[in-house]
Design a protein around this motif. Structure first.
Motif, PDB file in Angstrom:
ATOM      1  N   SER A  57     -31.501 -61.229 -34.426  1.00 25.63           N
ATOM      2  CA  SER A  57     -32.102 -62.291 -33.623  1.00 25.63           C
ATOM      3  C   SER A  57     -31.334 -62.563 -32.333  1.00 25.63           C
ATOM      4  N   TYR A  58     -30.138 -61.965 -32.195  1.00 23.05           N
ATOM      5  CA  TYR A  58     -29.315 -62.271 -31.021  1.00 23.05           C
ATOM      6  C   TYR A  58     -30.040 -61.926 -29.724  1.00 23.05           C
ATOM      7  N   SER A  59     -30.787 -60.830 -29.726  1.00 23.03           N
ATOM      8  CA  SER A  59     -31.453 -60.382 -28.502  1.00 23.03           C
ATOM      9  C   SER A  59     -32.826 -61.022 -28.312  1.00 23.03           C
ATOM     10  N   THR A  60     -33.320 -61.712 -29.325  1.00 21.04           N
ATOM     11  CA  THR A  60     -34.673 -62.282 -29.231  1.00 21.04           C
ATOM     12  C   THR A  60     -34.679 -63.803 -29.109  1.00 21.04           C
ATOM     13  N   ASP A  61     -33.601 -64.450 -29.493  1.00 22.64           N
ATOM     14  CA  ASP A  61     -33.523 -65.920 -29.433  1.00 22.64           C
ATOM     15  C   ASP A  61     -32.356 -66.309 -28.536  1.00 22.64           C
ATOM     16  N   SER A  62     -32.630 -66.536 -27.279  1.00 25.40           N
ATOM     17  CA  SER A  62     -31.566 -66.773 -26.291  1.00 25.40           C
ATOM     18  C   SER A  62     -30.919 -68.145 -26.419  1.00 25.40           C
TER      19      SER A  62
END
Length: 279
Positions: A57-62
């Protein structure tokens, strides 16, 4: 009479070639679970590698921030990959014993040098002349690694330390002398035999900042088992009311294979509400 064998061979060859052509390769790409970053340490006077596992989720939830798990012996060919796998598994929604977290694996150059404080034992000094630089390494962690990681990635305030064997010795030293550096400690098979077990006699710092401490040891002989339990008992008498303390004797594990199960059990224990347990 030769016609039938020839026909069978022809049919076999046809079907074999047909089955081999069913799968068509569409693409190929590298598979990555994070980043490998080289930093220059002024304290150690050398370059060091940090291996970073990032949740999906690190790259999708800023907007989301993540807890940090700092792992010693964190090279690719040491414990980084399998511990990152445990972290991923434990944070699956259907498991839910751990929030999604970033793993920071600190790759080794000389663990005997970095993870030990100076020993007063003459045999230790003779067998390990390069040992005794843990003060520098702890400074490297506190003043260089922690700020670098927390400035580079989206993190929250929770830090967990994982160390095994000599890494567990270093973790114990940090816990006793500078417990504020981490919120949670996972100490597996700590090499407390070092320096005639004198670290067990050290005074304990202020534990108010420590939330959870997990100690585990496998079936590793009297000294390793006794000193690990001794550390638990020492902390049990001194811990603050804010600290949850756990001990696990993994009777079916040895020094070589205790870490994997111990870390998973630590995450399970940390998800519970009990304040202290010994198994």
């Amino acid at each position: 009479m030769k016609t039938l064998p020839v026909l069978l061979i022809t049919l076999f060859t046809y079907f074999a070639s047909s089955s081999q052509s069913v799968v068509k390769e569409l693409s190929e790409s590298d598979f990555s679970i994070g980043k490998s970053i080289t930093i220059e340490s002024k304290i150690l006077g050398e370059e060091r590698i940090l291996n970073i596992y990032l949740p999906s989720s690190y790259s999708t939830d800023s907007l989301k921030t993540y807890s940090l798990i700092y792992l010693l012996d964190g090279s690719r060919d040491e414990d980084f990959i399998h511990i990152s796998g445990i972290v991923q598994f434990a944070s699956f929604p259907w498991i839910n014993t751990l929030p999604e977290s970033i793993v920071v694996g600190i790759a080794n150059i000389d663990r005997m040098r970095d993870f030990t404080y100076p020993s007063g034992n003459k045999l230790d000094q003779t067998e390990f002349p390069e040992s005794g630089a843990s003060e520098k390494f702890i400074g490297f962690l506190e003043k260089e690694v922690l700020p670098f990681v927390e400035n580079r990635f989206r993190t929250n305030d929770e830090r967990t330390f994982i160390g095994q064997s000599l890494g567990g010795l270093l973790g114990t030293e940090i816990l006793l002398k500078a417990p504020h550096m981490f919120d949670n400690y996972i100490l597996v098979s700590p090499s407390l035999w070092w320096d005639d077990e004198n670290l067990l006699k050290a005074e304990i710092g202020n534990f108010d900042s420590c939330k959870k401490i997990y100690i585990a040891v496998g079936k590793e002989g009297d000294v390793m088992e006794r000193t690990a339990k001794g550390l638990y008992e020492k902390l049990l008498t001194e811990k603050s009311n804010n600290t949850n303390l756990y001990f696990n004797f993994l009777e079916d594990k040895t020094h070589g294979d205790a870490l994997h199960e111990a870390v998973y059990k630590a995450f399970e224990a940390f998800a519970q509400k009990t304040t202290s347990t010994s198994d």
